[in-house]
Scaffold this active site. Structure first.
Site, PDB file in Angstrom:
ATOM      1  N   HIS A 149       0.746  -1.262  -0.019  1.00 31.52           N
ATOM      2  CA  HIS A 149       0.109  -0.018  -0.119  1.00 31.52           C
ATOM      3  C   HIS A 149       0.825   1.203  -0.150  1.00 31.52           C
ATOM      4  O   HIS A 149       1.655   1.780   1.210  1.00 31.52           O
ATOM      5  CB  HIS A 149      -0.817  -0.115   1.168  1.00 31.52           C
ATOM      6  CG  HIS A 149      -2.144   1.065   1.371  1.00 31.52           C
ATOM      7  ND1 HIS A 149      -3.226   0.889   2.040  1.00 31.52           N
ATOM      8  CD2 HIS A 149      -1.862   2.243   0.748  1.00 31.52           C
ATOM      9  CE1 HIS A 149      -3.760   2.036   1.700  1.00 31.52           C
ATOM     10  NE2 HIS A 149      -3.092   2.706   1.030  1.00 31.52           N
TER      11      HIS A 149
ATOM     12  N   ASP B 178       1.121   2.705   3.653  1.00 31.63           N
ATOM     13  CA  ASP B 178       0.158   3.653   3.141  1.00 31.63           C
ATOM     14  C   ASP B 178       1.084   5.129   3.115  1.00 31.63           C
ATOM     15  O   ASP B 178       0.692   6.161   3.484  1.00 31.63           O
ATOM     16  CB  ASP B 178      -0.987   3.959   4.383  1.00 31.63           C
ATOM     17  CG  ASP B 178      -1.883   4.448   3.688  1.00 31.63           C
ATOM     18  OD1 ASP B 178      -1.648   5.260   2.677  1.00 31.63           O
ATOM     19  OD2 ASP B 178      -2.699   5.156   4.429  1.00 31.63           O
TER      20      ASP B 178
ATOM     21  N   GLY C 265      -1.936  12.217   5.472  1.00 28.05           N
ATOM     22  CA  GLY C 265      -1.124  11.160   4.758  1.00 28.05           C
ATOM     23  C   GLY C 265       0.230  11.443   5.497  1.00 28.05           C
ATOM     24  O   GLY C 265       0.816  12.500   6.144  1.00 28.05           O
TER      25      GLY C 265
END
Lengths: 183, 426, 307
Positions: free
Chosen positions: B60, B305, B324
């Protein structure tokens, strides 16, 4: 600072302070031909007990009640923007109109004259007195402004490195005027 | 060119064992695995005291290209992956344009071949524009090279669309990865809803926002038979839902990120936008549950991520900052420091969650340490400690809340297809 | 070099600093009561009002405070829409810095904006309200008003009623009151009580009659109609019935309880007109005290250092 400063001389003791204040009380009455329209304003902090005492002596002499105000001149100082920390503000309490009065400013020591300059500005902001006079316990010289006292308890020449310490019962728990200096 | 890695300790989750061996790499493959290898003409790498792993896979990551090249490119993102010890990564489709058609997938693969330091496996969008309205051409995406489907960054809110997406993905035997967030509950929230959101006056994202969608997806996956992978699990309730589903025999897998197994919402105090992430950092109880889920196998994968953002995008009011964390370059150190050195995961289990498990989910032949396998290897030094300094990241995204933290277990060598793509230089 | 001082919130300020501000405000209130309400203290100093939200009351209060102290005042108002458009706070901060200002007073719809500003500019920053985070000068003026009326803060029972979730005033009040030794209760619909608010040390109620029992001070918060549209409560009528302060409810508090409101009031909704205009209401005095407290804050921040 005070740790490094040593007491060099005592220029007034308890009785001496009383005597000069009584004399100033007489001078105030004499100069103003009585007590009409007179009000005392003590400059925070030690001018305040001195003003109260003067009011008391005048009452003893003339049997008249002289109003006393309290003035903090911090907000009128000309050195605020150069100080590291803002000085603590104390109460200003002038519970009478100053307009058309004879205001007698009271402080413990006159030195550069800057405090008195600030005090006069502060009083003018409260109203327009007829006259402002100045009473001090000690004049130590070294004026930086064209200001002089009308009533002086004691004039004492000092050096700029010395400190004149006024101790009053109401604030300090003792009485006396001392000159402090290094070494 | 031949490489000979000598004296290292090999960790092979594929064979479920840890052993000492030298590794000879030739022609992009692992040629020989054996003790005391000597070969003429090979570059010798001394791996004494180090761990030699099958190349790590990040399931990811966001590479931002095409469309957001100020935040990251395929070149810089894969360089960051190499520095972080990853030899392969799967990239999410929320680029501009969205990877919802075969030409975007083809572009990514071409760019990755030209400029990429590591293997790139693109993930295609579930719906057109990831808008959650119409299905993307999933079969076409698969043919172009997509390895999974996701609308990551967004949740497929409409249950009927998700139901059909799962039916369709099942038909072509592809996994669906969902970013589980009920946006009516998260509603412009900026951090976890709890004590710290109350203190900071920031709008909260309740744990329920994640959990209600996971519950829905688990039901839909059960009905459709689709392979469902839950992205970035962040709450104790989510772990419990997935654990129960697995107990029932459902084909579901799940991932957790280093930040969700390490940090809590307290990190946001002071309005540090580098700690703004979606799903948000949760409570200590949630962190503990995620760790427990990793330990007991409920959570199969550790993924970064990786979500880099250009500096000026994060230097704004907390509400205005994008979500993020730029995580590729701190992931391995965090896994080692927070999970392995604390005894939560064995080295074997930790490596499995970054190699064979993601490879199995994505259906890629990676993550294997055996003769004949692709020569993708990661060497880490478990004794090396390093302070996190985002200024030294090779990613364009310096948005990382671990700055200043000491990590142990640092990648020192990354080999992709037999070539050294990263070597630690202090 | 003098350390730069900011006022971002009451959460991270200590009791002595609060007391210094309140004591200074006593002296400032004397000035506000004079015929000539002006002292030369901050002559030559520049104070910038940077308002990203319309707020006539708070901005005017700060402006008056600055002008009474003889500072020069710059007003910069940025409409909420330009914030939404992504106007960069950092660029604005740099512009203000380049203009040379001593104190920036910032009001912003987003929590953390004041905090953010401190990292970008050398001037002192005063938070005049940032999202649902804090509004420290409102908290201080409430402390000042209560101390003036009650003599002390320690031991008082203070109740805050209304939309606690969105209220920066409530947060500043909670910290300020708790630090000064008062007990604090918050009361509102369950949908408007923020998560884990009890961890601050405040008692939490959904029933106003229970909350205000024996209270010394009741602070009513403004309820905004848009919250009803967001589904946080069914109707203003029901809100008024369950959480409005009227004469009958006020009788549950102590006989001499103070009623406060940070304004602007919705009469007949969170507070009945009768209560707002009663002798127990100190709402108008809050406004006067606001100027004195802001003068104190500006005096303590704007003087000193490299002029």
């Amino acid at each position: 600072m005070s740790e490094k400063m040593r007491q060099k001389a005592q220029i007034l003791d308890k009785e001496g302070i009383r005597r000069v204040l009584v004399r100033i009380a007489h001078e105030i009455i004499e100069r103003n031909k009585g007590t009409e329209k007179i009000a005392l304003i003590g400059i925070q902090r030690r001018g305040v007990p001195l003003a109260n005492r003067l009011s008391g002596y005048i009452r003893e002499i003339e049997n008249k009640e002289i109003p006393v105000g309290v003035l903090d001149i911090t907000l009128y100082r000309d050195d605020l923007t150069t100080l590291a920390h803002q000085p603590i503000l104390r109460r200003t309490e002038v519970p009478f109109p100053v307009k058309n009065q004879k205001i007698i400013l009271v402080d413990d020591v006159i030195y550069t004259g800057r405090t008195i300059r600030a005090a006069m500005d502060a009083i003018m902001d409260l109203g327009r007195p007829n006259i402002i006079q100045l009473a001090v316990l000690v004049d130590r010289g070294h004026r930086e402004l064209p200001i002089r006292a009308d009533y002086i308890g004691k004039s004492t020449p000092t050096s700029g490195k010395e400190i004149v310490a006024v101790r009053l019962q109401e604030i300090d728990g003792q009485e006396g005027v001392f000159i402090l200096g290094e070494g | 060119m031949k490489l000979l890695i000598k004296g290292g300790t090999l960790i092979s989750p594929d064979q479920k064992k840890i052993f000492s061996a030298d590794v000879l790499i030739a022609d992009g493959k692992i040629a020989v695995l054996s003790n005391n290898l000597e070969t003429d003409g090979a570059v010798i790498i001394d791996a004494a005291g180090k761990l030699v792993l099958p190349g790590l896979i990040d399931l990811h990551a966001h590479l931002r290209e095409p469309g957001f090249e100020d935040s990251e490119t395929i070149a810089t993102g894969t360089m960051a992956a190499a520095r972080g010890g990853f030899t392969s990564l799967a990239c999410m489709p929320n680029t501009d344009p969205v990877a919802d058609n075969s030409s975007v997938i083809a572009f990514i693969l071409k760019k990755a071949r030209q400029e990429g330091k590591v293997n790139v496996f693109p993930i295609g969008a579930i719906t057109v524009g990831s808008k959650g309205e119409e299905l993307a051409e999933m079969a076409g995406l698969k043919e172009a090279g997509a390895v999974a489907f996701s609308d990551d960054g967004r949740c497929v809110s409409n249950a009927a669309i998700m139901f059909r997406a799962m039916q369709y993905a099942r038909m072509i035997n592809m996994p669906v990865i969902d970013h589980c967030e009920d946006t009516s509950l998260s509603d412009r929230g900026a951090m976890h809803e709890g004590y710290y959101s109350t203190l900071l006056g920031l709008k909260g994202i309740p744990a329920a926002a994640e959990e209600v969608i996971i519950a829905r997806d688990l039901i839909l996956a059960g009905d459709t038979g689709c392979r469902l992978h839950i992205a970035h699990v962040s709450t104790a309730g989510s772990v419990q839902l997935i654990r129960q589903a697995k107990d029932r025999g459902l084909k579901v897998t799940a991932e957790a990120t280093p930040h969700h197994f390490t940090l809590t919402d307290r990190e946001v105090a002071g309005y540090d936008t580098s700690a703004k992430v979606n799903p948000p950092l949760r409570t200590q109880e949630d962190v503990n549950a995620v760790r427990q889920g990793l330990r007991d196998g409920t959570i199969d994968v550790i993924a970064t991520d990786h979500a880099p953002h250009a500096r000026e995008k994060k230097e704004v009011e907390f509400d205005n900052a994008p979500f993020g964390i730029s995580g590729l370059e701190t992931a391995v150190g965090l896994v080692w420091t927070e999970l392995v050195n604390t005894g939560i995961l064995s080295p074997l289990d930790a490596v499995e969650k970054m190699t064979t498990n993601p490879a199995r989910i994505l259906g890629i032949s990676k993550g294997i340490l055996a003769e004949g396998a692709d020569a993708d290897l990661t060497v880490i030094d478990p004794a090396l400690t390093e302070k996190v300094d985002p200024a030294r990241f090779v990613s364009k995204g310096r948005n990382n809340p671990f700055a200043g933290r000491m990590l142990a277990g640092i990648p020192v060598l990354t080999i992709v297809g037999g070539k050294i793509v990263f070597e630690y230089a202090g | 070099m003098v350390q730069k001082k900011n006022l971002i919130g009451l959460e991270h300020i200590d009791v002595h600093e609060i007391e210094l501000i309140l004591d200074t405000a006593v002296a400032m209130k004397e000035i506000v009561s004079r015929p000539v309400r002006k002292v030369p203290t901050l002559r030559g100093r520049t104070i910038t009002n940077l308002f990203y939200e319309p707020s006539t009351r708070t901005r005017t209060s700060f402006e008056l405070a600055a002008k009474f102290l003889n500072a020069d005042v710059i007003n910069i108002s940025s409409s909420a829409s330009s914030v939404v458009k992504g106007e960069c706070l950092k660029d604005t901060a740099r512009t203000i810095e380049a203009m040379g200002t001593d104190v920036v007073i910032i009001r912003h719809p987003m929590a953390g904006a004041a905090n953010l500003l401190t990292g970008w500019i050398g001037a002192s920053v005063v938070n005049a309200g940032d999202g649902a985070h804090e509004h420290p000068t409102q908290g201080l003026l409430d402390l000042f008003t209560i101390r003036e009326k009650k003599g002390v803060l320690n031991g008082l029972k203070i109740v805050i009623v209304g939309d606690i979730l969105h209220s920066r005033v409530a947060r500043s009040n909670i910290w300020g009151f708790l630090k000064m030794g008062a007990s604090v209760s918050v009361c509102g619909p369950a949908t408007m009580l923020p998560a884990d608010i009890g961890r601050t040390g405040a008692a939490v109620y959904c029933n106003i009659n229970e909350a205000i029992k024996d209270a010394d001070v009741i602070i009513m918060l403004r309820i905004q109609l848009e919250r009803q549209k967001a589904g946080l409560f069914p109707s203003l009528r029901e809100y008024a019935r369950l959480f409005g302060l009227n004469r009958e409810r006020l009788s549950l508090a102590k006989k001499d309880a103070l009623v406060m409101h940070p304004g602007p009031m919705n009469r007949g909704i969170e507070i009945s007109g009768e209560v707002a205009d009663s002798l127990q209401s100190v709402i108008n005095e809050q406004v006067t005290n606001g100027v004195a407290v802001r003068m104190a804050v500006l005096y303590l921040l704007a003087g000193g250092g490299d002029a």
